[in-house]
Design a protein around this motif. Structure first.
Motif, PDB file in Angstrom:
ATOM      1  N   GLU A  56      16.900  33.157  13.765  1.00  9.85           N
ATOM      2  CA  GLU A  56      16.023  33.175  14.936  1.00  9.85           C
ATOM      3  C   GLU A  56      14.558  33.230  14.516  1.00  9.85           C
ATOM      4  OE1 GLU A  56      17.012  36.235  17.735  1.00  9.85           O
ATOM      5  OE2 GLU A  56      19.102  35.574  17.873  1.00  9.85           O
ATOM      6  N   GLU A  57      14.249  34.021  13.479  1.00 10.24           N
ATOM      7  CA  GLU A  57      12.869  34.125  13.006  1.00 10.24           C
ATOM      8  C   GLU A  57      12.396  32.804  12.430  1.00 10.24           C
ATOM      9  OE1 GLU A  57      12.817  37.412  10.302  1.00 10.24           O
ATOM     10  OE2 GLU A  57      12.929  38.905  11.904  1.00 10.24           O
ATOM     11  N   VAL A  58      13.269  32.110  11.697  1.00  7.31           N
ATOM     12  CA  VAL A  58      12.921  30.814  11.134  1.00  7.31           C
ATOM     13  C   VAL A  58      12.673  29.814  12.252  1.00  7.31           C
ATOM     14  CG1 VAL A  58      13.814  28.860   9.794  1.00  7.31           C
ATOM     15  CG2 VAL A  58      14.050  31.194   8.918  1.00  7.31           C
ATOM     16  N   ASP A  66      21.809  37.760   9.349  1.00  4.97           N
ATOM     17  CA  ASP A  66      21.679  36.310   9.207  1.00  4.97           C
ATOM     18  C   ASP A  66      21.243  35.670  10.522  1.00  4.97           C
ATOM     19  OD1 ASP A  66      22.406  36.508   6.570  1.00  4.97           O
ATOM     20  OD2 ASP A  66      24.474  35.806   6.875  1.00  4.97           O
ATOM     21  N   ALA A  67      21.807  36.140  11.633  1.00  4.70           N
ATOM     22  CA  ALA A  67      21.443  35.599  12.947  1.00  4.70           C
ATOM     23  C   ALA A  67      19.988  35.897  13.259  1.00  4.70           C
ATOM     24  CB  ALA A  67      22.355  36.179  14.027  1.00  4.70           C
ATOM     25  N   VAL A  68      19.533  37.104  12.938  1.00  8.50           N
ATOM     26  CA  VAL A  68      18.134  37.474  13.172  1.00  8.50           C
ATOM     27  C   VAL A  68      17.218  36.617  12.302  1.00  8.50           C
ATOM     28  CG1 VAL A  68      16.448  39.323  12.861  1.00  8.50           C
ATOM     29  CG2 VAL A  68      18.640  39.807  13.952  1.00  8.50           C
ATOM     30  N   ASN A 110      30.133  43.219   6.608  1.00  9.21           N
ATOM     31  CA  ASN A 110      30.162  41.812   7.018  1.00  9.21           C
ATOM     32  C   ASN A 110      29.527  41.623   8.390  1.00  9.21           C
ATOM     33  OD1 ASN A 110      31.297  40.726   4.719  1.00  9.21           O
ATOM     34  ND2 ASN A 110      33.391  40.985   5.444  1.00  9.21           N
ATOM     35  N   GLN A 111      29.802  42.536   9.317  1.00 12.48           N
ATOM     36  CA  GLN A 111      29.194  42.435  10.643  1.00 12.48           C
ATOM     37  C   GLN A 111      27.684  42.592  10.559  1.00 12.48           C
ATOM     38  OE1 GLN A 111      31.202  45.429  12.918  1.00 12.48           O
ATOM     39  NE2 GLN A 111      32.922  44.101  13.456  1.00 12.48           N
TER      40      GLN A 111
END
Length: 135
Positions: A127-129, A122-124, A115-116
Motif C-alpha cells: 500500500e505504501e509503494v 507485506d500488505a502495508v 506468518n500472519q
C-alpha cells in the motif's frame, strides 16, 4: 545386555500393552480425569527399567490427578505386564508426562502468528509503494 533390536521390540510391546490397560483395565477414576495416551516407552539396555511417557489432554488439575492415578497404578501395571509379556524379569515401570505435543502445538501457533504478521506487513508495504507511485 539385550540387543538394541530386542530392546526396541520390548519397548513397543510394553507400549501396546500399557495402552490397552489404560483403555480397558485400569479402574482408577483419576486416570480417566484427562485423556491419556502412551507416546513412547524407553527401556534400559538390561530390560530392568521402563519409562512410560504419557500425554495427558486436559487442565493442569486433571493432569496432576491423572499422574497421581498412574503412579498409584504402577504396581498393577507391572504385575499385568508380567502376566502378558513373557520376560525373565518384568521391568520397573515409571510414568512420566510427555508435554512434547503441547510444545509442538505452541511452536506451530507461533509460526502461524509470524506468518500472519508478515502478510500484514507485506500488505502495508505494498500500500505504501502504491501511494508513493501515485504521487
Amino acid at each position: 545386555m539385550a540387543t538394541s533390536r530386542r530392546v526396541s521390540r520390548v519397548a513397543e510391546l510394553i507400549k501396546r500393552e500399557v495402552s490397552q490397560m489404560l483403555l480397558h483395565d485400569i479402574k482408577d477414576d483419576r486416570v480417566g480425569a484427562g485423556m491419556v495416551s502412551v507416546t513412547d516407552v524407553d527401556v534400559s539396555g538390561d530390560l530392568q527399567h521402563a519409562k512410560v511417557f504419557v500425554s495427558i489432554y486436559g487442565t493442569d488439575e486433571a493432569r496432576a490427578e491423572t499422574m497421581a492415578g498412574l503412579k498409584s497404578a504402577t504396581g498393577y501395571v507391572r504385575s499385568e505386564l508380567g502376566q502378558r509379556v513373557r520376560l525373565r524379569r518384568t521391568p520397573e515401570i515409571v510414568f512420566q508426562e510427555d508435554r512434547s505435543i503441547e510444545r509442538g502445538n505452541r511452536v506451530i501457533s507461533l509460526i502461524n502468528q509470524l506468518n500472519q504478521n508478515r502478510q500484514i506487513d507485506d500488505a502495508v508495504a505494498i500500500e505504501e509503494v502504491d501511494e508513493f507511485d501515485d504521487e
